[in-house]
Design an enzyme around this catalytic site. Structure first.
Site, PDB file in Angstrom:
ATOM      1  N   LYS A 185      35.717  50.537  23.901  1.00 16.70           N
ATOM      2  CA  LYS A 185      34.792  51.669  23.896  1.00 16.70           C
ATOM      3  C   LYS A 185      35.546  52.900  24.373  1.00 16.70           C
ATOM      4  O   LYS A 185      36.405  52.810  25.248  1.00 16.70           O
ATOM      5  CB  LYS A 185      33.629  51.381  24.862  1.00 16.70           C
ATOM      6  N   GLY A 241       9.074  52.875  19.283  1.00 11.80           N
ATOM      7  CA  GLY A 241      10.171  53.752  18.837  1.00 11.80           C
ATOM      8  C   GLY A 241      10.286  53.733  17.325  1.00 11.80           C
ATOM      9  O   GLY A 241      10.504  52.681  16.723  1.00 11.80           O
ATOM     10  N   GLY A 261      12.440  55.747  15.465  1.00  7.44           N
ATOM     11  CA  GLY A 261      13.625  56.507  15.102  1.00  7.44           C
ATOM     12  C   GLY A 261      14.366  55.840  13.955  1.00  7.44           C
ATOM     13  O   GLY A 261      13.763  55.193  13.087  1.00  7.44           O
TER      14      GLY A 261
HETATM   15  P1  NAD Z   1      16.763  56.972  17.661  1.00  7.50           P
HETATM   16  O1  NAD Z   1      17.150  57.950  18.718  1.00  7.50           O
HETATM   17  O2  NAD Z   1      16.882  57.352  16.233  1.00  7.50           O
HETATM   18  O3  NAD Z   1      15.251  56.500  17.900  1.00  7.50           O
HETATM   19  C1  NAD Z   1      14.708  56.223  19.150  1.00  7.50           C
HETATM   20  C2  NAD Z   1      13.226  56.592  19.089  1.00  7.50           C
HETATM   21  O4  NAD Z   1      12.595  56.177  20.289  1.00  7.50           O
HETATM   22  C3  NAD Z   1      12.974  58.102  18.973  1.00  7.50           C
HETATM   23  O5  NAD Z   1      12.117  58.334  17.877  1.00  7.50           O
HETATM   24  C4  NAD Z   1      12.321  58.468  20.307  1.00  7.50           C
HETATM   25  O6  NAD Z   1      11.384  59.528  20.187  1.00  7.50           O
HETATM   26  C5  NAD Z   1      11.636  57.167  20.660  1.00  7.50           C
HETATM   27  N1  NAD Z   1      11.336  57.010  22.081  1.00  7.50           N
HETATM   28  C6  NAD Z   1      12.058  57.396  23.158  1.00  7.50           C
HETATM   29  N2  NAD Z   1      11.413  57.074  24.289  1.00  7.50           N
HETATM   30  C7  NAD Z   1      10.267  56.454  23.926  1.00  7.50           C
HETATM   31  C8  NAD Z   1       9.185  55.877  24.644  1.00  7.50           C
HETATM   32  N3  NAD Z   1       9.153  55.887  25.967  1.00  7.50           N
HETATM   33  N4  NAD Z   1       8.164  55.324  23.935  1.00  7.50           N
HETATM   34  C9  NAD Z   1       8.183  55.318  22.587  1.00  7.50           C
HETATM   35  N5  NAD Z   1       9.181  55.849  21.860  1.00  7.50           N
HETATM   36  C10 NAD Z   1      10.197  56.411  22.513  1.00  7.50           C
HETATM   37  O7  NAD Z   1      17.604  55.650  17.991  1.00  7.50           O
HETATM   38  P2  NAD Z   1      17.902  54.418  17.018  1.00  7.50           P
HETATM   39  O8  NAD Z   1      19.214  54.610  16.371  1.00  7.50           O
HETATM   40  O9  NAD Z   1      16.694  54.117  16.193  1.00  7.50           O
HETATM   41  O10 NAD Z   1      18.103  53.261  18.085  1.00  7.50           O
HETATM   42  C11 NAD Z   1      17.004  52.681  18.778  1.00  7.50           C
HETATM   43  C12 NAD Z   1      17.546  51.700  19.811  1.00  7.50           C
HETATM   44  O11 NAD Z   1      18.323  50.691  19.158  1.00  7.50           O
HETATM   45  C13 NAD Z   1      18.492  52.331  20.846  1.00  7.50           C
HETATM   46  O12 NAD Z   1      18.331  51.642  22.067  1.00  7.50           O
HETATM   47  C14 NAD Z   1      19.872  52.053  20.274  1.00  7.50           C
HETATM   48  O13 NAD Z   1      20.856  52.014  21.282  1.00  7.50           O
HETATM   49  C15 NAD Z   1      19.656  50.684  19.662  1.00  7.50           C
HETATM   50  N6  NAD Z   1      20.576  50.343  18.566  1.00  7.50           N
HETATM   51  C16 NAD Z   1      20.636  51.132  17.458  1.00  7.50           C
HETATM   52  C17 NAD Z   1      21.487  50.776  16.401  1.00  7.50           C
HETATM   53  C18 NAD Z   1      21.558  51.605  15.129  1.00  7.50           C
HETATM   54  O14 NAD Z   1      22.044  51.083  14.095  1.00  7.50           O
HETATM   55  N7  NAD Z   1      21.096  52.846  15.129  1.00  7.50           N
HETATM   56  C19 NAD Z   1      22.277  49.626  16.495  1.00  7.50           C
HETATM   57  C20 NAD Z   1      22.185  48.833  17.641  1.00  7.50           C
HETATM   58  C21 NAD Z   1      21.317  49.208  18.672  1.00  7.50           C
END
Ligand code: NAD
Length: 358
Positions: free
Chosen positions: A81, A181, A183
């Site tokens: 990392k 969430g 996102g």
């Molecule tokens: P993102 O930032 O696109 O989405 C996260 C969403 O969570 C946002 O829409 C935000 O408004 C919402 N959120 C934040 N706090 C909240 C709460 N208290 N209640 C409800 N919603 C809330 O992130 P992402 O890429 O979708 O990733 C989501 C999770 O998965 C993260 O923990 C990330 O580390 C993990 N992750 C993502 C990937 C990937 O491919 N993007 C891969 C492995 C792990």
């Protein structure tokens, strides 16, 4: 963390590289945990840390997490990392990321970087100008592009393995899933689960994201704080870490916890408490590995192959079943079984590698 060496010894890290350039106000750390399985790989995080030791500790912790993630996923990569100590909203990004690319290039392929919190695909393009050792890239540069749909697909394969264990069938049709969430990953999970016939209850702190999902699919909404109380088969955390904690544990009304969020257990003891309550927990780094499995599949072959990548992601189902087998075999909670599965693989491959080429 008081001592870098003490921390490295405890978790058996191989290297830490500390990089700086005064005129660009650049400070970065590259941590390499274990290269038994292959080159250390893991994203680059950009964050304002409280102090240098906090940044080093984060790099060490995250690099170790990557070793476990790849080992458990059956991928031949080690854990690494990078962290850049800076404001993730910093504007003049080209020199920063090109310089990081230069430092990474000096490592000659021992470390491969990618996108992470605070960095973007555009930043990876800058890194690519100085080194080929970067995996997360847009499709026009030969990368896999947006990997969130594959992370979502992997989480759903993990849900199927969980349903099989709890209900005796992989079937998601008719199951109620509470998604926290919406996102990049969460909205893809909703889309894919909807096609599979799941009943969905969704939430996000961003009202626009909720509106977008509710207007497109036949789903129910819940207030962000109320999501823990939803009566469901599966709770699917896709927002924050630490959401399984003393406060939420007694509220959860589900049988299965399976989502994409990293570090879902606030403390390890919460993994044991889930087990005691009879809730099945899909360890986060097993369930959310799909994106990185897909993304790194092209390493060594040079080109993205959608079918092959998707097939590898789909094996998360079998990986999780193996975790359950180890949990049963050793009578331990699933989060510990995942670690054990990763450690067993690294140890056995190290045995194999003792034998030098003839
Ligand atoms: P993102 O930032 O696109 O989405 C996260 C969403 O969570 C946002 O829409 C935000 O408004 C919402 N959120 C934040 N706090 C909240 C709460 N208290 N209640 C409800 N919603 C809330 O992130 P992402 O890429 O979708 O990733 C989501 C999770 O998965 C993260 O923990 C990330 O580390 C993990 N992750 C993502 C990937 C990937 O491919 N993007 C891969 C492995 C792990």
């Amino acid at each position: 963390m008081d001592s870098i060496f003490e921390h490295m010894e405890r978790y058996d890290h191989e290297h830490v590289f500390i990089c700086q350039d005064r005129s660009l106000n650049f400070k970065a750390i590259i941590a390499i945990h274990d290269t038994t399985l292959g080159p250390a790989t893991g994203g680059c995080r950009m964050w304002r840390y409280e102090n240098e030791m906090a940044a080093i500790e984060d790099a060490l912790r995250l690099s170790r997490g990557m070793s476990y993630k790849y080992a458990a996923a059956g991928v031949n990569l080690g854990g690494g990392k990078a962290v850049i100590i800076d404001d993730p909203r910093r504007k003049d990004r080209e020199p920063i990321f090109r310089l990081l690319g230069r430092f990474i290039n000096r490592l000659g392929g021992k470390y491969i970087t990618g996108e992470d919190v605070g960095t973007t695909l555009k930043d990876m393009e800058y890194i690519r100008m100085e080194t080929e050792h970067v995996v997360t890239l847009p499709t026009y540069l030969g990368g896999a592009g947006d990997i969130a749909p594959m992370t979502a697909f992997g989480v759903i394969r993990a849900m199927m393995a969980c349903c099989n264990r709890i209900y005796g069938s992989d079937d998601i049709d008719g199951k109620t899933v509470a998604v926290q969430g919406l996102g990049a990953v969460g909205h893809n999970i909703v889309e894919q689960l909807h096609e599979l016939g799941a009943r969905l209850v969704v939430t996000d702190i961003d009202r626009e994201k909720v509106e977008a999902v509710v207007s497109k699919y036949d789903v129910q909404r819940a207030a962000p704080e109320a999501i823990y109380d939803v009566n469901s088969d599966i709770f699917c955390p896709c927002a924050l870490g630490g959401i399984i904690n003393d406060e939420t544990l007694n509220r959860l009304q589900c049988r299965i916890i399976c989502g994409s969020a990293n570090n879902q257990l606030k403390k390890e003891r919460h993994g044991q408490l889930l087990e005691d309550k009879g809730l099945l927990y899909a360890p986060d780094y097993i369930a959310n590995a799909g994106g990185t499995i897909y993304d790194t599949d092209r390493l060594g072959t040079g080109a993205v192959n959608h079918e092959r990548g998707r097939e590898k992601v789909s094996r998360i189902y079998e990986n999780l079943k193996r975790v359950f087998e180890i949990a049963d075999r050793d009578n331990i909670p699933t989060f510990q079984a995942a670690d054990r599965m990763a450690e067993e693989r690294i140890r056995k491959v190290a045995e194999v590698k003792k034998y030098a080429d003839g």
